[in-house]
Design a protein around this motif. Sequence first.
Motif, PDB file in Angstrom:
ATOM      1  N   LEU A  56      49.283  54.564  47.851  1.00  0.00           N
ATOM      2  CA  LEU A  56      49.309  53.136  48.182  1.00  0.00           C
ATOM      3  C   LEU A  56      50.618  52.754  48.858  1.00  0.00           C
ATOM      4  O   LEU A  56      50.635  51.869  49.739  1.00  0.00           O
ATOM      5  N   ARG A 114      46.760  55.843  44.237  1.00  0.00           N
ATOM      6  CA  ARG A 114      46.206  56.267  45.530  1.00  0.00           C
ATOM      7  C   ARG A 114      45.005  55.404  45.922  1.00  0.00           C
ATOM      8  O   ARG A 114      44.311  54.868  45.066  1.00  0.00           O
ATOM      9  N   LEU A 115      44.747  55.344  47.218  1.00  0.00           N
ATOM     10  CA  LEU A 115      43.538  54.705  47.743  1.00  0.00           C
ATOM     11  C   LEU A 115      42.374  55.687  47.613  1.00  0.00           C
ATOM     12  O   LEU A 115      42.589  56.871  47.307  1.00  0.00           O
ATOM     13  N   LEU A 135      48.144  50.264  54.266  1.00  0.00           N
ATOM     14  CA  LEU A 135      47.250  49.097  54.235  1.00  0.00           C
ATOM     15  C   LEU A 135      47.295  48.277  55.514  1.00  0.00           C
ATOM     16  O   LEU A 135      46.305  47.651  55.884  1.00  0.00           O
TER      17      LEU A 135
END
Lengths: 377, 377, 377
Positions: free
Chosen positions: A232, A225-226, A238
């Motif tokens: 992700l 995870r971010l 992103l």
Amino acid sequence: SEKTPFELTIGLHNQFRYTGFSRDNDTSIDAAGNVRTIPNRNDFNVNRGRLVFSGYALDKDLGFYANIDYSTVASSSIQPLLTWISFRHSDTFTLYMGLGKVPGTWEWQQTSRYTLGADRTLATTFFRPSISAGMWGIGKLGDSLSYTVFVGNGLNTLTLRSADLDTNFVYSGLAWWEPLGDFGVGFSDQEYHQDLAIRIGHGLTQTRNDSTSSDQSGAEQTVVRLSDGTRLIEPNALAPGVTVNAFDVWLYTVHLGLKKQGYSLSSEVFMRWLRNIEGTGGAELDSLFDNGFYVQGGAFVIPKKLELFARGSAVTGNFGTGSEVAAGLNWHLFEKRSARLTLDVTDVRDSPAEQSRTGYVAGETGTLVRMQLWTFF
Amino acid sequence: SEKTPFELTIGLHNQFRYTGFSRDNDTSIDAAGNVRTIPNRNDFNVNRGRLVFSGYALDKDLGFYANIDYSTVASSSIQPLLTWISFRHSDTFTLYMGLGKVPGTWEWQQTSRYTLGADRTLATTFFRPSISAGMWGIGKLGDSLSYTVFVGNGLNTLTLRSADLDTNFVYSGLAWWEPLGDFGVGFSDQEYHQDLAIRIGHGLTQTRNDSTSSDQSGAEQTVVRLSDGTRLIEPNALAPGVTVNAFDVWLYTVHLGLKKQGYSLSSEVFMRWLRNIEGTGGAELDSLFDNGFYVQGGAFVIPKKLELFARGSAVTGNFGTGSEVAAGLNWHLFEKRSARLTLDVTDVRDSPAEQSRTGYVAGETGTLVRMQLWTFF
Amino acid sequence: SEKTPFELTIGLHNQFRYTGFSRDNDTSIDAAGNVRTIPNRNDFNVNRGRLVFSGYALDKDLGFYANIDYSTVASSSIQPLLTWISFRHSDTFTLYMGLGKVPGTWEWQQTSRYTLGADRTLATTFFRPSISAGMWGIGKLGDSLSYTVFVGNGLNTLTLRSADLDTNFVYSGLAWWEPLGDFGVGFSDQEYHQDLAIRIGHGLTQTRNDSTSSDQSGAEQTVVRLSDGTRLIEPNALAPGVTVNAFDVWLYTVHLGLKKQGYSLSSEVFMRWLRNIEGTGGAELDSLFDNGFYVQGGAFVIPKKLELFARGSAVTGNFGTGSEVAAGLNWHLFEKRSARLTLDVTDVRDSPAEQSRTGYVAGETGTLVRMQLWTFF
């Protein structure tokens, strides 16, 4: 009989918990633009129940272990959690083959029965690897240096099947030094060390996560995870129109623990690099760096029995910071670790982690109350 | 106590395996025109872990058995595999009620712990029935003739529920003769027979597979495949626009085994008829016949300890031929079957079979490498 | 050792059953207008298999219990069913924490091993609560009055996870009086009471079922059905265009049991109110009231061994009446409850209940035949 050495021990672990959560907001928005619902909670659970069969057979150095986990929180209500065959060579080296913990971090590598609070910290929950099938070694070098090294299928493959896996292995090691004598298990000074005990260690974990053979983002990749809790591989996480399908993970951690006369202090620092990130359409994305830590301290007000504790942990990265501050108490019913009542209250801000056992939900902000009884034998 | 005879034994089985597969082609096309992805593999697994509770209660002839299977390969990570209550009448007849093996074929009816190689052959994996709830009898007629007969829900109903079942039973029997004395378990001459031991046998299995009450192709029918690995009930598999939803299965097998002074040879021939095949829209389709075999031989280079082996198996039918050729070694760590290290390399061509435990994937061609440790007590 | 009191007992329960069902109609239509398929049945099952680990540890008053259920009928083939830690204060009060039965009704609160027929009645199956995580107390007030009180997550949350739960608790209690001495377990006079034994009791259960935080009808609400078997939260069940998403449940039951010299009679009356029913779009719907009962009688024709029995049960409400009439026999193989062969035949009309263990399917009319062997130790 003398001809066939054999021993079987059956253990039973039970973690019963009340969980209350009062949310500050009904929803949060993740990095991909998805609206996440934040639920309030008011419920009882068996967070961890375990039947453990262990011993040796055929030879005293041929060990076996099967830990069958059941709960009312995990997606599988019952599952094999940790199970292995081991060959002991010497104190320096024992080889294990089976389903084991990717060591990676201190708080993770310690059993959940010995956490300082009701469960592991937010930072550990975010950074830690998990369980995978593989081979590993555990041993001691001299009196004070311990290590574990692991090679296996991936960071967290407990519930995955071969079709979900890529062909890369995970590599992980953890080593620690106890220069002033035995530090003991866990984080509390439940042993009441007369003299200062110290534990210093560090860990390194590396893996490449590829898409599966069908070129899709894989199940093996969902655990990363971010720093705002977005997976992700969530589409658009992103960059618009891009879904990540391959990346490297490097995780380095350093830890320090102190115990003396009922007082304890422990801390771990986490550094994680996501590199060589690739996405759909051949996209090559910038590397990401996340870091975090926990610090926790406990003080027994009745030696071996009643402990007050406080802790804090945080995760920082390109997508913001999440954190927690908590306080609580442990009451050891029989002056042993094996029957422990815990109450803690945690202020959670923008949780980057989500996990059913601990109770964290990605994106949540609010107050988490846990009352639990841990028993095991 | 004397009043209530009782005995409980706990067993633990563990099969840890490394599997590597190097594909010759990325995809294959099945009989229905579907493109199947062939994955490479490089992973560790617990292929079979079992907790076995067995004994008798109330009466020495009232036996119980519960085999709880766990693994990292089956779709259910833990499940009841074989569980029954038995009433022993005499050596001639014991009645079993529960979840048991549909006997059908020799290599299947033998436990997976006693395969010659790392797992059962490709031909057995394709033809064999599996596990079903039902009633069965096992016994000996005289000193050298053994039999097992079975009636149950279907060929393979382990994971099915009543709504998935049709109302037809499966009937299966296996009988074998050991004219020169005890052949022993498995296929290897791990016992080191001084004199030649022979086992000759055959088996017959029959069932009707109907659609479920909602007239759909049923879950009970998914286990039957054509000789190129296509599921029989795959839409368009036999004819454009037609989906099979009812058929009869007849399976007849003959087997022969030889053991002497560390050498062993074993073989089984399979013949399967699919008859009275019906499809959507009232279609009546031609019967199909598939046949196959395996031959395998082993030689102990260190008696009771180190064995080299080779084997081949093939399946032929209206949709082509699939085959395998393999070679490998068994190392019995304590000169017993109960701790065995196996390494084998298999050249697989156009696999007609698919099963998670063995590692075969329908349609694959390539090289399969398996290294495993089997331990049990 | 003396320092650490400890005892572990392992039990194994096994219910093997043949189920046949001959339907009178292929389909039925529910209150929401959906067509329900009614399947015929002809199959074997392990309806209930249980591994039970129980004992005490650390202190004689600190009990543990883990009942792992496996079957070929439940949607999870293996699952933790009942598992708790208990603290005994005195005969008056023992506190339990874990996964337990919401007591609610007599036939439900009794173990399924002690039903009079092959399984619980249709009326009990319709009205009873089920299993939930929570805390509860059990005790005796004087010699003849027993009670159990429970607070937990909901009526039936065994397979639910925290995201499926609302934040309301369920409250349930059952109390019973045995004025003429020990009534014994179950319903049959298998004990052969020389003098009349009586059991009189009642139970009250209450909960609020809210939608989940995402405002959807929740998994916790699916267990409540109308008197024709329609799920309450089925869209259009109560009014066109409306889906129920919140309601109160009140269940009150009264029961009476008699046993003497091999004869037994038992009955329970059920009254259920659904109140404050709310639906999508802010709809407020009228309260509903359903009631029902069972009456069952048994007579041992060979004392302690062979019993003939008959029973009937019915459910009546705003959506019609469902009922069953049954007759059968119990043969206790060793003059004990612990190995019992049961055969019963049941005429089912418009079943309002559906449950995989018992074999009832919502909306079915037809003849249900069950032959089973219950063994446990």
